[in-house]
Design an enzyme around this catalytic site. Sequence first.
Site, mmCIF file in Angstrom:
data_model
loop_
_atom_site.group_PDB
_atom_site.id
_atom_site.type_symbol
_atom_site.label_atom_id
_atom_site.label_comp_id
_atom_site.label_asym_id
_atom_site.label_seq_id
_atom_site.Cartn_x
_atom_site.Cartn_y
_atom_site.Cartn_z
ATOM 1 N N SER B 327 177.058 32.580 -13.978
ATOM 2 C CA SER B 327 175.669 32.185 -13.718
ATOM 3 C C SER B 327 174.640 32.993 -14.482
ATOM 4 O O SER B 327 173.448 32.646 -14.457
ATOM 5 C CB SER B 327 175.378 32.310 -12.226
ATOM 6 O OG SER B 327 176.321 31.547 -11.507
ATOM 7 N N ASP B 366 179.571 22.934 -6.037
ATOM 8 C CA ASP B 366 178.648 24.054 -6.009
ATOM 9 C C ASP B 366 179.333 25.187 -5.274
ATOM 10 O O ASP B 366 180.234 24.965 -4.470
ATOM 11 C CB ASP B 366 177.361 23.660 -5.282
ATOM 12 C CG ASP B 366 176.247 24.643 -5.537
ATOM 13 O OD1 ASP B 366 175.354 24.322 -6.357
ATOM 14 O OD2 ASP B 366 176.277 25.756 -4.939
ATOM 15 N N HIS B 372 172.410 22.974 -1.725
ATOM 16 C CA HIS B 372 171.151 23.714 -1.599
ATOM 17 C C HIS B 372 169.999 22.826 -1.160
ATOM 18 O O HIS B 372 168.872 23.288 -1.098
ATOM 19 C CB HIS B 372 170.789 24.367 -2.930
ATOM 20 C CG HIS B 372 171.763 25.434 -3.329
ATOM 21 N ND1 HIS B 372 171.649 26.743 -2.937
ATOM 22 C CD2 HIS B 372 172.886 25.385 -4.081
ATOM 23 C CE1 HIS B 372 172.652 27.460 -3.423
ATOM 24 N NE2 HIS B 372 173.420 26.630 -4.129
ATOM 25 N N CYS B 385 171.858 27.679 -8.090
ATOM 26 C CA CYS B 385 172.424 26.386 -7.733
ATOM 27 C C CYS B 385 173.233 25.818 -8.896
ATOM 28 O O CYS B 385 172.715 25.601 -9.981
ATOM 29 C CB CYS B 385 171.284 25.427 -7.369
ATOM 30 S SG CYS B 385 171.846 23.733 -7.156
#
Lengths: 379, 623
Positions: B327, B366, B372, B385
């Site tokens: 991420s 996810d 989310h 996310c």
Amino acid sequence: MPLDFVRKLPDGSVQQKAPELWNRIHIDPLLMLLVYATLAYGLSVLYSASDGQIGYVKRQLVYAGLGSVAMLVIAQIPLAFVQRWVWLMFLGGVGMLIGVMFFGTTVNGAKRWLDLGVIAFQPSEVIKLALPLTLAAYLGRRQLPPSLKHIFFSLIIVAIPAALIVVQPDLGTSLLVVCSGLVVLFVSGVKWRYWFGAGLLALGTAPLVWQFALHDYQRGRILTLFNPEADRLGSGWNIIQSMIAIGSGGMEGKGWLGGTQSQLDFLPESHTDFIIAVLAEEMGFRGVALLLVLYFCILARGLWISYQAKTPFSRLASAALVVTLFIYIFVNMAMVSGLLPVVGVPLPLVSYGGTSLLSLFMAFGILMAVATEEPRLNR
Amino acid sequence: MLEESLFRDERRERQISSNRLHLLLLLILVAMAGLALRYHYLQIEQFERFSTLSEDNRVHVRAVAPTRGLIFDRNGVVLAENQPSYSLTLVPEHVQDMQQTLQLIGDAIELSPADLERFENQLQAPRRPFEPVLLRSKLNEEEVARIAVQEFLLLGVDIKVDLIRHYPFDDYFSHVVGYVGRINDREQAQLDRELYAGTHVIGKTGIERNYQSDLLGSVGYEYVETDARGNVLRVLEREHPQPGENIWLNLDSRLQVAVQDALGDERGAVVALDVQTGDVLALVSNPGFDANLFVSGISTSDYNELLHNIDKPLFNRALQGQYPPGSTVKPLFGLIGLQEGAVTPSFSMHDPGIFYLEGQERPFRDWKPEGHGEVDMLVAIAASCDTYFYELGYRTGIDALSSYGYRFGLGHVTGIDLPGEEEGIMPSRIWKQGARSEPWYPGDTINASIGQGFMLATPLQLAQVAVTLARRGDVISPQVANRVGDNPVPMPVVDHIQANPENWDLVTEGMRLVMHGEHGTARATGNLANNYQMAGKSATAQVISVAQGVDYDDLELEKHLRDHALFIAFAPVDNPQIAVSVIVENAESGSSEAAPIAKLVFDSWFAHHPEALQQQTQVTHAP
């Protein structure tokens, strides 16, 4: 016979008396002059070779003094007496060689020295002198040229000490001893065909000797001769360094005490076996030539004495001693300049070493005796 | 006898003997002439050659090795220095009884079997007579004294002083300063023999290697007259060596030590860069190793221990560790999506916790199974996310992602002044065709959009990405060295990525919310910072897709399969001064394990540089 002739003159003049004096004290003035000139030359080189340590020169002088006394004493001994009794010296030498086998001191893996408490010496030095004299005494009594039987016995006389020296092991000295014996045989007139036969036999057996009789280090020394570069730091080192020393001397030399090879210790054994390299480096080719001329004069004078000798014994003995001296000179100078393998042979009158100097002077004593011998009357 | 001689023909005998004597005289004459020729050949014809050889013998050119340059940190703290070292040598030719001498030495000081073995080997090898042979190196003062008292018993034994490299920080800088070691055969074959005459060591890794030629200096010479033993009698001429250049690094040793201590027993890497200059402030790969072990030849046992250690201490994770960035790429890809028009700042979508490519049944999940909810760019970055970025990646396409990613420094070396840097992988269609001989599938893009799949990056590359984000597009090649002697190392700006200021603002705000927002993944860490705000992005990167039916009995192996914790950040948000990337291997959670270390870097830096925070308040109030 010129000397005899002089003596037969009815009245002696001054010129004719002088030789008579020399004869009476049994001295050959020319030979003595040459020997001391060479010795002095050698001492100056020795001083340089021993790093300016006067101790070596002093000791060499002491031995030269002792040697001179021995020379003068021996010169007085009647040669007939020598011829009769020299075998005792020979037997003593052989006895000591056998003694070395059992009680000898081991130096560098070889038993060569006999330590008698007071002095230590190499019995092979005694043999070097005793063997040619004994052989000359033996053959001098025979009809010459010697018969095969006498040649055979002569070879046995040579072989016994030679074998004892080989097992020490000291191949170099042994070969020299054999050579001195062969010279006696040669001068005694042994027929040419025997020499050729022996030569062929030697050639034929050489490969066997190489394979089975030589020690590894001996083979190494011979191989080193052919290719010194192969082992630059090992046995090749000595020969390379001595050749550099000789070659860098040039015509003029680097000057007395100025040899960098010897003064900076690149040269091994510089005051003993390799001393000619010091001479060559510092005195140049001129110095070497001078030494060669001096030696040649000594040798020629020696052969002249032999030529003039009154008896077969004195002729054979003196010739053998002269030629042995020549072999020493030749082997040493050839070895240091890389023509022959490295064997422990000193340079006569120049190398440091008491025993060899003493036996050298004793040999000169015999030569003096031969030179001044009264003719033995034929009865 | 007399009877016999009566019958002898003395005239004939004398005649034969005389002939033989003449022959002998001739033989002697010829032989002496031969000797004269031989000496003439050596002394006259070969004079030049032997004269040269003799001079070579006498005069030796002895190289005098230069003193190696020192290495300092930015505050002048010494990181690599030269210390005198005593070594014990023997001249075998001067030793009378080798066994007894070794025994005496062995009684006085410690001799390891390795020392003795090396000594024996050197004795056997071809060598010049009278050349000293090394027996033991690195004697301490006490050992020197113990040998000195016995000197009269130890003929041929000598103690020699050399300067050897010493690293006072032991293992703290081993991966960045590197170390020197003995020149090996391969290096020997490549280097300039003249330059390295008298020098026995060379930089093997790190700064020591990269700046080897500067640190080396230039060799000096002494023309000395020696004897055959190699003893120097006098110096004829001397040319002094030039010491190597000292090098000042950008590193801050306080920061470096603090970071490595913070990592403790964890395997990982931290790279801290100065945002303004690209200076490398700290570069840590943990665990490190004691660089001093290598200086005078590492022992086999020490080396094997390092080599087979499960934590791989010799592996420079900061430069060579290639990890899925996960991420941490989201701010970067968010910017690309905005810039490419794939999404707008106001775009928002509903995240059900799962994403499907059109016409495919394979689900892309996810990290939050329930999803989310309604997500825009800010929330997507702050809460990390995945679904939003699947959509963004799908819309942007791999070509734009990979060409921008490449320009940001991914998939190629950063150009740092350290050797051995790995390239990482920024996957593209061409890359996949080349590396895997397969076409690019749409699913590959989805994986890449959250920094997984084929993507790999080094901690250094991620720190560089953080700097580029903080500088809003300036790509700087990080530099460890600041100054070599009197010459500053210039700051190279490699590239500038043009993007709308609003887009930069949005992405930066997203990263700020990671630390300080109510949904921020690293808010636990961000909330602890009271005097500055930071921008960050955490990641938890999958190490391996766990295969079915694998038995995990070995707990240690199991730990090695856990996810890596990653984090990139810069601070202060409004006037960025320092950027950092953190990787803690198998630590599971980037936000909880890696983010605190990033904060520690900031705190430590700002504690020593309070002016950086004052500037921030000024800048904050300015617009």
